[in-house]
Write an enzyme that holds these catalytic residues in place. Structure first.
Site, PDB file in Angstrom:
ATOM      1  CG  ASP A 134     -25.234 -17.961   5.809  1.00 11.09           C
ATOM      2  OD1 ASP A 134     -26.028 -17.475   6.637  1.00 11.09           O
ATOM      3  OD2 ASP A 134     -24.822 -19.130   5.892  1.00 11.09           O
ATOM      4  NE  ARG A 137     -22.883 -16.364  21.923  1.00 14.53           N
ATOM      5  CZ  ARG A 137     -24.083 -15.833  21.754  1.00 14.53           C
ATOM      6  NH1 ARG A 137     -24.333 -14.627  22.238  1.00 14.53           N
ATOM      7  NH2 ARG A 137     -25.032 -16.485  21.112  1.00 14.53           N
ATOM      8  CB  SER A 159     -20.696 -16.796  10.198  1.00 11.78           C
ATOM      9  OG  SER A 159     -20.991 -16.612   8.835  1.00 11.78           O
TER      10      SER A 159
END
Length: 520
Positions: free
Chosen positions: A186, A148, A133
């Site tokens: 997700d 990043r 994530s």
């Protein structure tokens, strides 16, 4: 509100690598399960300060068995001078520990077979789906370069590197019979989880999350994802003719050409960490609804005409004598109201809204509130929640119409233009405070598997939803369905054919299913 966002073809996001609107990110997932698949697959989820390892045993009848463990990431592994190698070595050790604890016999058998063949026999490995994530530039189903870090991580040596390769290298260093087969988020996992567990034979079109954040992913014809030609390094299976698209719809209409806008929205945006960005998400997701309510309440409290929390209560209400806001009330603190408070208020059917008044006292430090105070708070909560749901319906409706799912062929409609049109047509300001129309008897309640038993299964449009709003905010789905019935091209008949179902654990079950689809 009169300006519409117009793009040629299906959508600018499907044509351009760097669109000005919704990102429409290719996921390289080119197959969707149908519930008949069997096997044991692994999933790992790195989304913050915890790392979760799961195994999912698929039974082939739309059911599965989930086993999982979770461990906290040591703070020292999240920042320099720790290297990315050290972090991913730690993650690989957790995978090894999980396999030895929960699947030791299978683990040792596969490791023996794998080592006897030099560690290269793909059929003798666990297939793993990786939910990661953080922002990545993904170029294939199991290759993505870190753009990043966020959420407190700062390991600069990982920037620009393939995340899947970093994990695979450490897995190989331990001699584990595990292959990182897929990299997903997700939202894609939500779609896959619903597709596997969905009743009947209709395929799942879309997975949507309405929780702390909001996003959607849907199944698109591969021929329409023309932006893929701009990625020479990409590698994916073209045989299915489809691909799941991660919409990133939270960033829709950052220019506020059609989104409803109030002083409370404007104030929230100015004090957010990303002013001018994610404007759709800031009106829809649970992270922000409490703050919208807080700002609206403070405005009413400061207005002499409103008299909110300023009345003396009658003796029959028996909660005190004069309304009072404590000095340390969350009302005075930025982000002080959690969305769970809104769910309590929305679901309150008690006499004189006693539950709301008790929640005001306990959660917000408002003593001796009156039934009139509680009624005003509930009207605000309903308007905020209803607006969120109706905006959610606008994006879902746009995907349903753009894919022509109600008629079975792709229409090539313009997704962003459709969203903008629906927001305009749904008249968000007026509808948010209007009484809810009760669904007709033929329209099934939220999330019911029998929602369309009177309809031909082939005509059903199946949609998987997850998140705290769809699960815990009362009437959220009813508000969405009410809005869908008002959208031209869907109407009452089309809304009846749209089946919502809860899709749990996209980051776990969905990630394991992504490994399945990658193998197939």
């Amino acid at each position: 509100m009169e300006l519409l966002i117009a793009h040629s073809g299906l959508d600018e996001g499907l044509r351009k690598a760097k669109p000005s609107g919704i990102a429409m990110i290719p996921t390289y997932v080119t197959a969707v399960p149908d519930g008949t698949e069997k096997g044991l697959f692994l999933a790992v989820d790195l989304g913050g300060t915890n790392f979760r390892v799961c195994s999912v045993q698929l039974h082939g009848n739309s059911t599965f068995t989930l086993t999982q463990s979770k461990v906290a990431i040591p703070q020292e592994l999240m920042v320099a001078p720790t290297t990315s190698k050290q972090l991913f070595a730690f993650l690989a050790k957790q995978i090894e520990s999980f396999l030895k604890t929960h699947h030791n016999d299978h683990f040792e058998l596969l490791r023996t077979k794998s080592l006897s063949r030099g560690g290269s026999a793909d059929e003798h490995t666990f297939k793993l789906g990786f939910t990661f994530s953080f922002p990545v530039d993904q170029v294939s189903i199991n290759k993505g370069y870190l753009i990043r870090w966020t959420k407190g991580y700062d390991l600069k040596d990982a920037i620009g590197k393939d995340i899947c390769a970093l994990l695979q290298d450490e897995i190989n260093a331990l001699g584990l019979p595990v292959k990182v087969a897929a990299l997903i988020n997700d939202t894609v996992g939500t779609l896959l989880a619903r597709a596997y567990t969905s009743p009947g034979k209709s395929g799942t079109l879309l997975g949507g999350i309405f929780g702390t954040g909001t996003n959607g992913a849907y199944v698109e014809k591969l021929s329409r994802v023309t932006k893929l030609s701009e990625y020479p390094e990409t590698d994916y299976n073209r045989s299915t003719g489809m691909m799941i698209i991660n919409m990133e719809w939270g960033g829709f209409d950052n220019g506020l050409r059609v989104l409803p806008n109030t002083p409370y929205d404007e104030g929230l945006d100015k004090e957010s960490v990303n002013p001018g960005m994610q404007m759709f998400e800031k009106r829809v997701s649970g992270m922000f609804l409490g703050e919208i309510l807080r700002r609206a309440l403070l405005t009413l409290v400061s207005s002499p005409a409103a008299e909110l929390f300023k009345r003396e209560i009658s003796s029959s209400e028996r909660l005190g004598s004069t309304s009072y806001i404590a000095d340390d009330s969350p009302l005075h603190r930025l982000w002080g109201i959690d969305t769970s408070f809104l769910s309590i208020v929305q679901g309150d059917t008690s006499a004189d809204l006693r539950m709301t008044r008790q929640a005001l006292d306990k959660e917000l430090g408002v003593s001796a509130s009156t039934s009139q105070d509680a009624k005003a708070v509930k009207e605000l909560v309903t308007a905020i929640g209803k607006r969120s749901a109706r905006l959610g319906a606008a994006v879902i409706g746009a995907v349903v119409l753009a894919t022509n799912s109600l008629s079975g062929t792709s229409s090539g409609r313009q997704v962003e233009k459709d969203i903008a049109t629906h927001i305009k047509d749904l008249e968000m300001f007026a509808a948010a405070s209007a009484p809810t129309q009760e669904p007709e008897a033929s329209i099934a309640p939220a999330g019911r598997a029998d929602a369309s038993t009177a309809l031909d299964e082939d005509s059903i449009v199946d949609i998987g939803l997850d998140g705290s709003l769809v699960e815990f905010f009362p009437n959220f789905e009813d508000y969405m369905r009410e809005a869908l019935r008002e959208i031209p091209g869907i109407g009452e008949e089309g809304e009846k054919r749209i089946r919502f179902g809860i899709a749990k654990d996209g980051s776990g079950v969905g990630a394991a299913l992504s490994a399945l689809t990658a193998v197939n």
